[in-house]
Design a protein around this motif. Structure first.
Motif, PDB file in Angstrom:
ATOM      1  N   UNK A 138      44.840  12.343  78.961  1.00  0.00           N
ATOM      2  CA  UNK A 138      46.062  12.423  79.845  1.00  0.00           C
ATOM      3  C   UNK A 138      45.652  12.401  81.127  1.00  0.00           C
ATOM      4  N   UNK A 139      46.432  12.326  82.407  1.00  0.00           N
ATOM      5  CA  UNK A 139      46.278  12.253  83.744  1.00  0.00           C
ATOM      6  C   UNK A 139      45.805  10.787  84.516  1.00  0.00           C
ATOM      7  N   UNK A 140      45.452  10.876  85.362  1.00  0.00           N
ATOM      8  CA  UNK A 140      45.111   9.919  86.434  1.00  0.00           C
ATOM      9  C   UNK A 140      43.905   9.278  85.732  1.00  0.00           C
ATOM     10  N   UNK A 141      42.892   9.657  85.080  1.00  0.00           N
ATOM     11  CA  UNK A 141      41.618   9.502  84.631  1.00  0.00           C
ATOM     12  C   UNK A 141      41.766   8.484  83.123  1.00  0.00           C
ATOM     13  N   UNK A 142      43.159   8.345  82.789  1.00  0.00           N
ATOM     14  CA  UNK A 142      43.162   7.585  81.274  1.00  0.00           C
ATOM     15  C   UNK A 142      43.308   6.213  81.534  1.00  0.00           C
ATOM     16  N   UNK A 143      43.708   5.640  82.649  1.00  0.00           N
ATOM     17  CA  UNK A 143      43.845   4.133  82.708  1.00  0.00           C
ATOM     18  C   UNK A 143      42.685   3.335  82.508  1.00  0.00           C
ATOM     19  N   UNK A 144      42.867   2.195  81.996  1.00  0.00           N
ATOM     20  CA  UNK A 144      41.673   1.343  81.732  1.00  0.00           C
ATOM     21  C   UNK A 144      41.063   0.989  83.053  1.00  0.00           C
ATOM     22  N   UNK A 145      39.519   0.825  82.876  1.00  0.00           N
ATOM     23  CA  UNK A 145      38.870   0.654  84.123  1.00  0.00           C
ATOM     24  C   UNK A 145      38.532  -0.994  84.156  1.00  0.00           C
ATOM     25  N   UNK A 146      38.731  -1.636  83.201  1.00  0.00           N
ATOM     26  CA  UNK A 146      38.404  -2.994  83.205  1.00  0.00           C
ATOM     27  C   UNK A 146      39.588  -3.845  82.415  1.00  0.00           C
ATOM     28  N   UNK A 147      40.121  -4.752  82.707  1.00  0.00           N
ATOM     29  CA  UNK A 147      41.080  -5.491  82.262  1.00  0.00           C
ATOM     30  C   UNK A 147      40.668  -5.856  80.779  1.00  0.00           C
ATOM     31  N   UNK A 148      41.994  -5.517  80.051  1.00  0.00           N
ATOM     32  CA  UNK A 148      41.894  -5.793  78.627  1.00  0.00           C
ATOM     33  C   UNK A 148      41.412  -4.541  77.670  1.00  0.00           C
ATOM     34  N   UNK A 149      40.784  -3.471  78.508  1.00  0.00           N
ATOM     35  CA  UNK A 149      40.274  -2.306  77.841  1.00  0.00           C
ATOM     36  C   UNK A 149      41.483  -1.165  77.431  1.00  0.00           C
ATOM     37  N   UNK A 150      41.155  -0.521  76.620  1.00  0.00           N
ATOM     38  CA  UNK A 150      42.066   0.592  76.115  1.00  0.00           C
ATOM     39  C   UNK A 150      42.060   1.661  77.376  1.00  0.00           C
ATOM     40  N   UNK A 151      43.141   2.553  77.058  1.00  0.00           N
ATOM     41  CA  UNK A 151      43.036   3.736  77.914  1.00  0.00           C
ATOM     42  C   UNK A 151      41.726   4.558  77.456  1.00  0.00           C
ATOM     43  N   UNK A 152      41.489   5.727  78.262  1.00  0.00           N
ATOM     44  CA  UNK A 152      40.253   6.288  77.925  1.00  0.00           C
ATOM     45  C   UNK A 152      40.413   7.444  76.794  1.00  0.00           C
ATOM     46  N   UNK A 153      39.516   7.260  75.739  1.00  0.00           N
ATOM     47  CA  UNK A 153      39.531   8.116  74.527  1.00  0.00           C
ATOM     48  C   UNK A 153      38.599   9.251  74.665  1.00  0.00           C
ATOM     49  N   UNK A 154      38.886  10.417  74.311  1.00  0.00           N
ATOM     50  CA  UNK A 154      38.154  11.785  74.364  1.00  0.00           C
ATOM     51  C   UNK A 154      37.901  12.070  73.016  1.00  0.00           C
ATOM     52  N   UNK A 155      36.388  12.016  72.758  1.00  0.00           N
ATOM     53  CA  UNK A 155      36.130  12.367  71.438  1.00  0.00           C
ATOM     54  C   UNK A 155      35.522  13.554  71.426  1.00  0.00           C
ATOM     55  N   UNK A 156      35.830  14.478  70.619  1.00  0.00           N
ATOM     56  CA  UNK A 156      35.120  15.867  70.451  1.00  0.00           C
ATOM     57  C   UNK A 156      33.887  15.497  69.634  1.00  0.00           C
ATOM     58  N   UNK A 157      32.750  15.869  69.947  1.00  0.00           N
ATOM     59  CA  UNK A 157      31.726  15.803  69.185  1.00  0.00           C
ATOM     60  C   UNK A 157      31.182  17.295  69.035  1.00  0.00           C
ATOM     61  N   UNK A 158      31.484  17.744  67.808  1.00  0.00           N
ATOM     62  CA  UNK A 158      31.309  19.096  67.534  1.00  0.00           C
ATOM     63  C   UNK A 158      31.803  19.981  68.492  1.00  0.00           C
ATOM     64  N   UNK A 159      31.496  21.309  68.503  1.00  0.00           N
ATOM     65  CA  UNK A 159      31.789  22.252  69.444  1.00  0.00           C
ATOM     66  C   UNK A 159      30.871  22.033  70.775  1.00  0.00           C
TER      67      UNK A 159
END
Length: 138
Positions: free
Chosen positions: A83-104
């Motif tokens: 969420x927020x301003x950092x979620x926008x695609x950085x390159x044309x055609x790319x998804x929004x930023x996905x945040x993956x929790x890798x364990x704790x």
């Protein structure tokens, strides 16, 4: 020439500058990946120690997830669109930023494009770009 230690050297930045191939922890996958997994070269040292920091199984689960189904919720673990301003695609055609929790242990943020034409050949292929790796507690 110096002898090799048996471990492949780090991939050099090339067609995807400044991104390099993010090799699967523990060795190549059983199935051919649907997406090329890339990591920003400044996170390559952290990527190379991922298995020792979060465990080999967790590191492989992340790689397998982004290499096969980066736009779907993972079978194990959690992910969400940032969420927020950092979620926008950085390159044309790319998804929004996905945040993956890798364990704790932390998080890995990435964007993907199922039909990227990045690279020197310009062929259409799926690409996942790992944008940041934070293994500190949060």
């Amino acid at each position: 020439m110096p002898k090799s230690s048996g471990r492949k050297s780090n991939p050099a930045p090339g067609a995807y500058r400044p991104h390099v191939a993010a090799r699967r922890p523990g060795g190549p996958p059983a199935l051919r990946p649907a997406f090329r997994v890339l990591v920003h070269h400044k996170y390559l040292p952290v990527w190379n120690e991922l298995a020792s920091r979060v465990g080999l199984a967790n590191a492989q689960q992340f790689w397998d997830h982004v290499a096969m189904t980066p736009g779907q919720p993972p079978k194990i673990g959690t992910s969400s669109v940032m969420k927020g301003k950092h979620n926008a695609a950085k390159w044309p055609g790319y998804s929004q930023t996905i945040h993956y929790e890798i364990t704790g242990a932390g998080r890995i943020d990435y964007q993907f494009n199922p039909a990227a034409t990045d690279g020197t050949r310009g062929d259409r292929h799926g690409v996942v770009k790992i944008m940041s790796i934070d293994l500190g507690s949060h």
